[in-house]
Design a protein around this motif. Structure first.
Motif, PDB file in Angstrom:
ATOM      1  N   TYR A 138      16.743  49.767  44.363  1.00 27.62           N
ATOM      2  CA  TYR A 138      15.707  49.726  43.317  1.00 27.62           C
ATOM      3  C   TYR A 138      15.278  48.275  43.055  1.00 27.62           C
ATOM      4  O   TYR A 138      14.082  47.975  42.980  1.00 27.62           O
ATOM      5  N   LYS A 150       6.427  51.036  47.540  1.00 32.76           N
ATOM      6  CA  LYS A 150       6.687  52.037  46.505  1.00 32.76           C
ATOM      7  C   LYS A 150       6.565  53.473  47.036  1.00 32.76           C
ATOM      8  O   LYS A 150       7.413  54.327  46.754  1.00 32.76           O
ATOM      9  N   GLU A 151       5.529  53.700  47.816  1.00 33.89           N
ATOM     10  CA  GLU A 151       5.302  55.071  48.314  1.00 33.89           C
ATOM     11  C   GLU A 151       6.487  55.546  49.158  1.00 33.89           C
ATOM     12  O   GLU A 151       7.003  56.649  48.972  1.00 33.89           O
ATOM     13  N   TYR A 153       9.505  54.346  49.153  1.00 34.31           N
ATOM     14  CA  TYR A 153      10.705  54.421  48.314  1.00 34.31           C
ATOM     15  C   TYR A 153      10.772  55.785  47.623  1.00 34.31           C
ATOM     16  O   TYR A 153      11.812  56.440  47.603  1.00 34.31           O
ATOM     17  N   ILE A 154       9.645  56.213  47.091  1.00 36.10           N
ATOM     18  CA  ILE A 154       9.621  57.495  46.372  1.00 36.10           C
ATOM     19  C   ILE A 154       9.846  58.666  47.342  1.00 36.10           C
ATOM     20  O   ILE A 154      10.502  59.652  46.995  1.00 36.10           O
ATOM     21  N   LYS A 155       9.353  58.509  48.565  1.00 35.87           N
ATOM     22  CA  LYS A 155       9.609  59.549  49.575  1.00 35.87           C
ATOM     23  C   LYS A 155      11.097  59.655  49.904  1.00 35.87           C
ATOM     24  O   LYS A 155      11.634  60.738  50.113  1.00 35.87           O
ATOM     25  N   LEU A 157      13.583  58.772  48.000  1.00 28.03           N
ATOM     26  CA  LEU A 157      14.435  58.893  46.810  1.00 28.03           C
ATOM     27  C   LEU A 157      15.250  60.197  46.757  1.00 28.03           C
ATOM     28  O   LEU A 157      16.455  60.150  46.470  1.00 28.03           O
ATOM     29  N   HIS A 195      14.410  55.221  37.095  1.00 28.46           N
ATOM     30  CA  HIS A 195      13.702  55.937  38.156  1.00 28.46           C
ATOM     31  C   HIS A 195      12.690  56.936  37.599  1.00 28.46           C
ATOM     32  O   HIS A 195      11.649  57.183  38.202  1.00 28.46           O
ATOM     33  N   GLN A 196      13.000  57.485  36.432  1.00 31.95           N
ATOM     34  CA  GLN A 196      12.022  58.408  35.834  1.00 31.95           C
ATOM     35  C   GLN A 196      10.761  57.673  35.374  1.00 31.95           C
ATOM     36  O   GLN A 196       9.703  58.287  35.261  1.00 31.95           O
ATOM     37  N   LEU A 198       9.645  54.991  37.142  1.00 37.34           N
ATOM     38  CA  LEU A 198       9.009  54.728  38.445  1.00 37.34           C
ATOM     39  C   LEU A 198       8.332  55.982  38.989  1.00 37.34           C
ATOM     40  O   LEU A 198       7.225  55.941  39.532  1.00 37.34           O
ATOM     41  N   CYS A 199       9.003  57.102  38.828  1.00 41.62           N
ATOM     42  CA  CYS A 199       8.529  58.362  39.421  1.00 41.62           C
ATOM     43  C   CYS A 199       8.930  59.504  38.476  1.00 41.62           C
ATOM     44  O   CYS A 199      10.036  60.047  38.587  1.00 41.62           O
ATOM     45  N   CYS A 202      10.871  62.634  39.591  1.00 41.49           N
ATOM     46  CA  CYS A 202      11.922  62.468  40.611  1.00 41.49           C
ATOM     47  C   CYS A 202      13.127  63.393  40.435  1.00 41.49           C
ATOM     48  O   CYS A 202      13.864  63.609  41.388  1.00 41.49           O
TER      49      CYS A 202
END
Ligand SMILES: N[C@@H](CCC(=O)N[C@@H](CS)C(=O)NCC(=O)O)C(=O)O
Length: 242
Positions: A138, A150-151, A153-155, A157, A195-196, A198-199, A202
């Motif tokens: 993170y 970022k994209e 990273y979220i994939k 996660l 993380h919530q 950020l996404c 998630c």
């Protein structure tokens, strides 16, 4: 150093958590160490102090904060006194401790949040190391790759979070290890809150983690702390990204 000490008087403030616990109760919880309360020295961010502050609040502790501003930090005097040249630092009586995970462990020992036996303590260490791995990923995103990574990273996660999901789902108490809260739970909880941000979605496919966050958020002292201005006024990260 002289200017640091002089100014620190202005920076020193209490997170005014007095409504969280009477001091007498804290004394009972820590008979060997004999209060005064803890003092945390850190920058005006949640950063690597987020989990320890939540833990102290939940454990009904009072603590003081010495907030260091970046310009003064850059002068180097305080840095030179830090074992690894970095913050956070916690003062507990005559013990001065650096490294956020060592601090969490110390607080875990002080407040009975390190499992019920050696086996649980070892498992808590393992889980906390897993949280640290996630925290480092993170931090790399936030401080080095936010615009480009970022994209992806979220994939990625769900694959990281699913490891914690499996552990919590298996351990019926709702905590990571055993049947009571540990310092690793506070650390995981705090990293999940970040993380919530950020996404926000998630945890939508991770019911045990979602329930874990709901359970931790509903603990009365945690709820009071998360609702406080002292908590809300601090940015998550030092560069304003989240
Ligand atoms: N491993 C350390 C990392 C500490 C760390 O990275 N501290 C940063 C702030 S979060 C710092 O002091 N930066 C200022 C500097 O390195 O000069 C810990 O967990 O406490």
């Amino acid at each position: 150093m002289r200017s640091q000490l002089r100014k620190s008087k202005q920076w020193r403030y209490s997170l005014s958590v007095s409504y969280f616990v009477p001091l007498g109760k804290a004394d009972q919880a820590r008979p060997a160490l004999n209060m005064p309360p803890y003092t945390i020295t850190y920058f005006a961010v949640r950063g690597r102090c987020g989990a320890m502050r939540i833990m102290l609040a939940d454990q009904g502790q009072e603590w003081k904060e010495v907030v260091v501003n970046f310009e003064d930090w850059m002068k180097g005097d305080l840095k030179a006194t830090c074992v690894f040249g970095q913050l956070p630092k916690i003062q507990d009586g005559d013990l001065e401790l650096f490294q956020s995970n060592a601090i969490l462990r110390h607080l875990g020992r002080n407040h009975g949040a390190y499992g019920s036996n050696n086996k649980e303590a070892a498992q808590i260490d393992m889980m906390n190391d897993g949280v640290e791995d996630l925290r480092l990923k993170y931090a790399k995103l936030i401080y080095q790759e936010y615009d480009t990574g970022k994209e992806q990273y979220i994939k990625d996660l769900p694959s990281h979070l699913s490891k914690f999901e499996a552990v919590i789902a298996k351990n019926k108490s709702g905590f990571l290890v055993g049947d009571k809260v540990s310092f690793a739970d506070y650390s995981l909880f705090e990293v999940l809150l970040n993380h919530q941000v950020l996404c926000p979605a998630c945890l939508d496919t991770l019911p045990a983690l979602k329930a874990f966050v709901a359970m931790m958020s509903a603990r009365p002292k945690i709820k009071a702390f998360l609702d406080s201005d002292d908590y809300k006024k601090l940015p998550i990260n030092g560069n304003g990204k989240q």
